[in-house]
Design a protein around this motif. Structure first.
Motif, PDB file in Angstrom:
ATOM      1  N   TYR A 140       0.825  -1.207   0.000  1.00  0.00           N
ATOM      2  CA  TYR A 140       0.000   0.000   0.000  1.00  0.00           C
ATOM      3  C   TYR A 140       0.862   1.262   0.000  1.00  0.00           C
ATOM      4  CZ  TYR A 140      -3.380   3.542   1.323  1.00  0.00           C
ATOM      5  OH  TYR A 140      -4.155   4.679   1.336  1.00  0.00           O
ATOM      6  N   TRP A 141       1.911   1.277   0.793  1.00  0.00           N
ATOM      7  CA  TRP A 141       2.687   2.507   0.957  1.00  0.00           C
ATOM      8  C   TRP A 141       3.807   2.665  -0.062  1.00  0.00           C
ATOM      9  CZ3 TRP A 141       0.583   6.148   3.727  1.00  0.00           C
ATOM     10  CH2 TRP A 141      -0.277   5.822   4.776  1.00  0.00           C
ATOM     11  N   VAL A 146      -0.839   2.057  -6.275  1.00  0.00           N
ATOM     12  CA  VAL A 146      -1.854   2.512  -5.310  1.00  0.00           C
ATOM     13  C   VAL A 146      -2.097   4.001  -5.528  1.00  0.00           C
ATOM     14  CG1 VAL A 146      -2.414   2.831  -2.869  1.00  0.00           C
ATOM     15  CG2 VAL A 146      -1.193   0.771  -3.627  1.00  0.00           C
ATOM     16  N   GLN A 148      -2.970   7.923  -5.259  1.00  0.00           N
ATOM     17  CA  GLN A 148      -2.799   9.001  -4.278  1.00  0.00           C
ATOM     18  C   GLN A 148      -4.132   9.735  -4.112  1.00  0.00           C
ATOM     19  OE1 GLN A 148      -0.117   9.448  -2.547  1.00  0.00           O
ATOM     20  NE2 GLN A 148       1.614   8.610  -3.716  1.00  0.00           N
ATOM     21  N   ARG A 150      -2.696   8.826  -0.211  1.00  0.00           N
ATOM     22  CA  ARG A 150      -2.777   7.678   0.686  1.00  0.00           C
ATOM     23  C   ARG A 150      -3.014   8.163   2.108  1.00  0.00           C
ATOM     24  NH1 ARG A 150       2.653   5.342  -2.045  1.00  0.00           N
ATOM     25  NH2 ARG A 150       1.702   4.431  -3.901  1.00  0.00           N
ATOM     26  N   SER A 151      -3.613   7.293   2.905  1.00  0.00           N
ATOM     27  CA  SER A 151      -3.855   7.647   4.295  1.00  0.00           C
ATOM     28  C   SER A 151      -3.923   6.384   5.127  1.00  0.00           C
ATOM     29  CB  SER A 151      -5.175   8.417   4.434  1.00  0.00           C
ATOM     30  OG  SER A 151      -6.273   7.566   4.160  1.00  0.00           O
ATOM     31  N   ALA A 154      -7.356   4.791   4.804  1.00  0.00           N
ATOM     32  CA  ALA A 154      -7.533   4.047   3.557  1.00  0.00           C
ATOM     33  C   ALA A 154      -6.767   2.727   3.603  1.00  0.00           C
ATOM     34  CB  ALA A 154      -7.081   4.895   2.382  1.00  0.00           C
ATOM     35  N   TRP A 155      -5.602   2.746   4.239  1.00  0.00           N
ATOM     36  CA  TRP A 155      -4.825   1.513   4.369  1.00  0.00           C
ATOM     37  C   TRP A 155      -5.586   0.502   5.215  1.00  0.00           C
ATOM     38  CZ3 TRP A 155      -0.586   0.622   8.473  1.00  0.00           C
ATOM     39  CH2 TRP A 155      -0.059  -0.664   8.338  1.00  0.00           C
ATOM     40  N   ASN A 158      -8.275  -1.014   3.226  1.00  0.00           N
ATOM     41  CA  ASN A 158      -7.738  -1.993   2.287  1.00  0.00           C
ATOM     42  C   ASN A 158      -7.438  -3.308   2.980  1.00  0.00           C
ATOM     43  OD1 ASN A 158      -5.030  -3.226   0.937  1.00  0.00           O
ATOM     44  ND2 ASN A 158      -6.349  -2.307  -0.623  1.00  0.00           N
TER      45      ASN A 158
END
Length: 201
Positions: A140-141, A146, A148, A150-151, A154-155, A158
């Motif tokens: 994810y990171w 993935v 943008q 990202r947070s 949101a992770w 997921n």
């Protein structure tokens, strides 16, 4: 748990074959559902405890080789595939977490009883969670695929979407392996008892 080198090599070969067969779609069933890799690393840690220096690197190499075979077999450059980002290399600590879970369980020498079952379930759940957080989080990171922005929220969303899917698959293969272990242990005890009875007659 295996005591002789020939036993260890036999177990390694069997686990490697299962992982390779399911990881490269040889199964007629859907690859993602039946990929045994996570369960294999847990079982390898359990059965091959003390052999991490050679068995773990070989299983990792086999996993990468299987991925290379599948990706290039589709006519795609391995290094350009969306799965092969910087996050791909986090599979090493992810899989090692599963190995350590199995190794920890083996060190406790679980019996065929409620306590042994509880230890097995606990070891699997903890090591699976570590594997899942590292593998999912790194993808994810770090993966460019993935979107943008990202947070953390949101992770977590997921992870929630996929955790049951991966848990069921891992539990399936690890459970099958532990059932085989229980049956083999019981058979060994039965045969040993029969041989002892013959000697004492």
């Amino acid at each position: 748990m295996a005591t002789t080198q020939s036993q260890r090599l036999g177990i390694f070969a069997a686990l490697a074959l299962v992982m390779a067969a399911t990881r490269v779609h040889i199964s007629i069933l859907h690859h993602d559902v039946w990929d045994a890799s996570w369960g294999v690393f847990f079982l390898a840690g359990f059965w091959l405890r003390g052999s991490a220096r050679w068995a773990f690197p070989l299983l990792m190499a086999l996993a990468v080789l299987a991925d290379y075979f599948v990706i290039t077999g589709q006519g795609i450059n391995f290094w350009e595939h969306y799965c092969v980002s910087a996050a791909y290399w986090f599979l090493v600590p992810s899989y090692f977490a599963l190995w350590m879970g199995g190794s920890w369980l083996a060190a406790r020498k679980p019996g065929l009883n409620v306590r042994g079952l509880g230890l097995a379930v606990g070891a699997l759940l903890v090591s699976w969670a570590a594997c899942y957080v590292v593998s999912n989080g790194s993808y994810y990171w770090l993966s460019a695929t993935v979107p943008q922005p990202r947070s953390v929220a949101a992770w977590f969303a997921n992870m929630a979407d996929w955790y049951l899917f991966f848990l069921e698959t891992t539990a399936l293969w690890a459970g099958l392996g532990l059932v085989v272990h229980a049956l083999a242990t019981q058979l060994s005890r039965t045969l040993g008892h029969a041989d002892h009875s013959k000697l004492t007659r």
